[in-house]
Motif scaffolding. Structure first.
Motif: not given
Length: 256
Positions: A167-171, A191-193, A198-200
């Motif tokens: 997935x995509x995350x920001x710092x 990190x903030x999702x 597709x995966x946990x």
């Protein structure tokens, strides 16, 4: 007798020094930058290694080569030649070929700013903990050409090729002021999702552990055989040392 014991003492001192030096490597690596997480040791798990090989071919082998490894070596992981041909080979590759990429180094340098390194022995050069943490530390960064950055390898030219899985995350950062010096610093918090993959998180960490296990195996496919032989060699040397000690005592028993 004394000479023999003094030699053993010197050997023991050298061995202790080497052990201390090896033990100090992970600590110094952590002190230099982002804290490294301990990678699970799955190098003896064939299922994990097979999954790691699949991830490597599907996600890493597009840009990174492994020119010291042949596809046929994957039979050591319990993958048959037919399975390699059907699932792990590209159109023009053959089982006896090395794991190379079609992308030219000059093109790679133009696109990414640097030629992607060969991954044949990357695990031995970086360490499994570094790779495990690195592959789990990508985050979105609009200031980078690829749109991605990494906490372990700041300003890396490689994008997050596993973003669909993770997935995509920001710092997330916070400003911290030192109570004694008054100096301000920008410290990483977490990190903030922002978009799920597709995966946990647990499944993704497990997949990365499998990939790192395969990279570690690939850097030295005979490492488990070497370790097993090492145990027998040490036992042999121990027995030989005992007999040498008693033989030395027999030779010098009448000398006063």
């Amino acid at each position: 007798m004394n000479t023999w014991l003094s030699k053993l003492a010197r050997i023991g001192a050298v061995a202790a020094g080497l052990a201390a030096g090896v033990a100090a490597v992970p600590a110094s690596a952590q002190e230099e930058g982002f804290r490294l997480d301990r990678a699970p040791d799955n190098t003896a798990n064939l299922v994990s290694l097979q999954h790691g090989a699949q991830l490597f071919v599907n996600y890493c082998l597009n840009c990174h080569s492994a020119n010291l490894v042949r596809y046929s070596s994957l039979t050591q992981l319990g993958i048959s030649q037919k399975e390699i041909e059907q699932n792990l080979l590209f159109t023009t590759d053959k089982v006896g070929n090395t794991m190379s990429v079609a992308m030219r180094p000059t093109d790679a340098k133009t696109w990414f700013g640097v030629t992607p390194p060969d991954l044949s022995v990357e695990a031995r050069a970086r360490g499994s903990d570094w790779l495990y943490t690195y592959l789990r530390s990508f985050y979105l960064d609009d200031t980078r050409p690829t749109g991605w950055n990494n906490m372990v390898f700041p300003n890396v030219g490689m994008p997050n090729v596993l973003w669909q899985l993770q997935g995509e995350r920001t710092a997330k950062y916070e400003d911290v002021t030192d109570a004694e010096t008054g100096e301000k610093s920008h410290r990483f918090v977490s990190f903030e999702q922002v978009k799920p993959g597709t995966m946990s998180r647990v499944d993704y960490d497990s997949a990365v552990a499998d990939l790192v296990a395969y990279l570690t195996w690939m850097s030295e496919p005979t490492q488990h055989v070497r370790k097993q032989l090492g145990v027998w060699v040490l036992l042999f040397l121990g027995v030989l040392t005992f007999f040498a000690w008693r033989l030395n005592a027999a030779y010098w028993k009448d000398v006063k």
